[in-house]
Design a protein around this motif. Sequence first.
Motif, mmCIF file in Angstrom:
data_model
loop_
_atom_site.group_PDB
_atom_site.id
_atom_site.type_symbol
_atom_site.label_atom_id
_atom_site.label_comp_id
_atom_site.label_asym_id
_atom_site.label_seq_id
_atom_site.Cartn_x
_atom_site.Cartn_y
_atom_site.Cartn_z
ATOM 1 N N LYS A 658 59.330 37.150 30.740
ATOM 2 C CA LYS A 658 57.875 37.554 30.413
ATOM 3 C C LYS A 658 58.228 39.134 29.909
ATOM 4 N N GLY A 659 58.560 39.323 28.838
ATOM 5 C CA GLY A 659 58.866 40.808 28.437
ATOM 6 C C GLY A 659 57.751 41.822 28.233
ATOM 7 N N ASN A 660 56.401 41.201 28.552
ATOM 8 C CA ASN A 660 55.008 42.145 28.608
ATOM 9 C C ASN A 660 54.979 42.615 29.866
ATOM 10 N N LEU A 661 55.689 42.247 30.756
ATOM 11 C CA LEU A 661 55.300 42.607 32.341
ATOM 12 C C LEU A 661 56.087 43.980 32.441
ATOM 13 N N SER A 662 55.231 44.838 33.149
ATOM 14 C CA SER A 662 55.951 46.178 33.512
ATOM 15 C C SER A 662 56.741 45.965 34.670
ATOM 16 N N SER A 663 57.523 47.004 35.311
ATOM 17 C CA SER A 663 58.597 46.814 36.283
ATOM 18 C C SER A 663 57.501 46.955 37.592
ATOM 19 N N SER A 664 56.294 47.756 37.529
ATOM 20 C CA SER A 664 55.644 47.985 38.756
ATOM 21 C C SER A 664 54.845 46.445 38.973
ATOM 22 N N GLU A 665 54.549 45.626 37.968
ATOM 23 C CA GLU A 665 53.859 44.447 38.071
ATOM 24 C C GLU A 665 54.864 43.546 38.491
ATOM 25 N N ALA A 666 55.931 43.526 37.903
ATOM 26 C CA ALA A 666 57.069 42.538 38.426
ATOM 27 C C ALA A 666 57.457 42.773 40.073
ATOM 28 N N ARG A 667 57.519 44.016 40.345
ATOM 29 C CA ARG A 667 57.795 44.346 41.598
ATOM 30 C C ARG A 667 56.586 43.827 42.813
ATOM 31 N N SER A 668 55.224 43.920 42.266
ATOM 32 C CA SER A 668 54.425 43.417 43.057
ATOM 33 C C SER A 668 54.158 42.021 42.994
ATOM 34 N N ILE A 669 54.596 41.287 41.851
ATOM 35 C CA ILE A 669 54.739 39.905 42.152
ATOM 36 C C ILE A 669 55.730 39.434 42.954
ATOM 37 N N ARG A 670 56.906 39.970 42.785
ATOM 38 C CA ARG A 670 58.129 39.691 43.897
ATOM 39 C C ARG A 670 57.693 40.144 45.384
ATOM 40 N N SER A 671 56.863 40.760 45.560
ATOM 41 C CA SER A 671 56.390 41.299 47.131
ATOM 42 C C SER A 671 55.651 40.086 47.719
ATOM 43 N N ILE A 672 55.186 39.198 46.838
ATOM 44 C CA ILE A 672 54.498 37.969 47.369
ATOM 45 C C ILE A 672 55.418 36.978 48.357
ATOM 46 N N LEU A 673 56.753 37.115 48.000
ATOM 47 C CA LEU A 673 57.604 36.304 48.622
ATOM 48 C C LEU A 673 58.133 36.858 50.081
#
Length: 693
Positions: A658-673
């Motif tokens: 997903k090339g349209n995700l920002s780094s902060s968004e990606a980091r926030s999504i990963r935190s759910i794990l």
Amino acid sequence: MLKMMTFFQGLPVERAVPGALNFLGSPPKVPSMSEGDSETSMSEASSEDLVPVLEMGTAPDRHEEETSKKEKKSKGGLMKVLQVLTGKKNKSQPSTVEPDVKAKTSPGLDAPLPTVEELKADLDLGRLEASGPLLALERELLVAAAAGGMSQEELVQRQSKVEALYILLRDLALGVLWRPLEVAPERLRQALAIVSEQELEDRRAAAGSEDSVLAPTRPRRWLQLWRRGVAQVAEERLGGQPAAGAEGLSEAERAFLHLGRTMKEDLEAVVELLLPVFPAEFHVVAAYAESYHEHFAAQLAAMAQFELCERDTYMLLVWVQNLYPNDIISSPKLAAELQDVRLGSLLPPRQIRLLEATFLSNEAANVKELMGRALELEAQRWVQDVPPQKLNGHCHSELAIDVMQIVSQGQTKAEGITADLGMQIKQVLLMELAGFFRSYQRAFDEFLERCKQTKNYKANVIANINNCLSFRMSVEQRWHAPQDTHSHVLGPLDELKARGFDSLLQSLFLDLKPLFKRFSQTRWAAPEELLEEILATVAQRLPEFSGLQECFREELMEVVHLHLVKEYITRLSKRRLVLKTAEQQQQLAGHILHNAALIQHFCTQNGSHATWLDPALPRLAEIIRLQDPSAIKMEVATYATWYPDFSKDHLSAILAIKGNLSSSEARSIRSILDISTGLHKAAHSLFALIKVG
């Protein structure tokens, strides 16, 4: 060996002759004065010292008496014995009248008593009728002693003569009772009546217990002496040499067989022929049973002191714990009569436990050795490239049948001793079987490494995988143990099966590897055509596995199913595909969904039941399709509950698409794990098999 356990079931129901107690040899000896002492005692005084001078007539001539005895014996014979003992009469002969012992042995009121010499002559001729007059002499002597008027020396002299006559009568009567089937029935009944009369006189004397100048001679305890003689008879019968002709048996086994057969046949003769005749006070069945039991136990105890071979240890336990209590004591003809006779065990409990421990140790060593031989022979066939048999179209090996038969025989032997020992050996055998499975796995691993180039390599691999089913079913049916026990025992088989699958699929997966690589090389431009080529390649190779049992073909297809999903996800996680627009991501998600459906349909149609893989690709497609970070978080959280081994690294690789995700968004999504990690343990491994980076 086990066929000996049913030996007594084949014993004849009827005997042609009552030979079990027709003992050979001389009657048992009892403590008594010698014949010389008896003669001396008889000659110390004349008969006038004991009885009035009244003549009863001369005694019958010895030759005439012997001739009369021979005639009576020849006329009686076996039929007469059976008729009198069983109460049946021969219609062709006149009925016999049972002897009235007291009428024959007691003189009339006015009849004079016979002299001592006459009584001795009668006893020397074997006349049991002398017991009545002898008892009268004893009573007259007691009266004379009580009345006084006679010197003590004279009383003692007369008493010694009476006692000498009693010794003759005792030996005569007990001699008859110790060989009860060798005499005429009338004579047996006379002897029984005499011993009973003497027992009664013992009780009368004990009840009177008057002081007398005479030496005490009662109780004489003839019944007790008879029991001692029975014990000597038992020793003589059981101590004899075993009959020849028992080929293939050890010396100990022949001894066991002789002891058991003799005791059973003799006791059956006692119940059938003696019990109806002997008075109840003799307890004739108990007397014989206890004597035979005591000597039987002594014989076995003596044997058990030696270091027995494995075979004899087993047979000793079989006799002590099974054949003796079940086939002898509880046999149909003896059970009712012996139920109140407390015979107990042939060996003490401690010795039995030691023998059982020895048996279990021996049997474990035997089973281990035999299973090892079976595996060695099977491994030789692998090395020699011998093709496996075919059974119902499946590759078949006899190894599982041979091994489980060895185990079954060990358990059957133990159960043939006692049910409790059968339960004990089950755990011993289970542990030996677990050790065998480990050896089997090691031998199979060695075969996989060394014999890859042999012609029948795959067929032998398939046959060994099929063995796992037979082994598992046998273990689960025979041992109803907890699941963790089964897992411990059967673990090597699971490893063997997995190694076998890997070996069978190795060339197929090598053929698929370059096909999967083309997904990234073409940047997923023609995913449907490529996947169809992959599935066609798999379909072409599936007939190679037709020799597997149906359940294993399904398991093999599940391995293929897992491999297809795993490789597909691996190609998605290579970080070489970056889609910056929502439309491109939705298009890729559609390709993934379509491919997921193709994989699921193909694998299910060919037997896979790995439904746990069904959400793996569709839910990843959904993560790629979604654009809202919050929605993606929820989808990731759900995905992590299905696949707990889905890590942040795997998620990062998917989010990289997903090339349209920002780094902060990606980091926030990963935190759910971080929240989901560790909540569930994976029942199956998927992402643990996928390396990213």
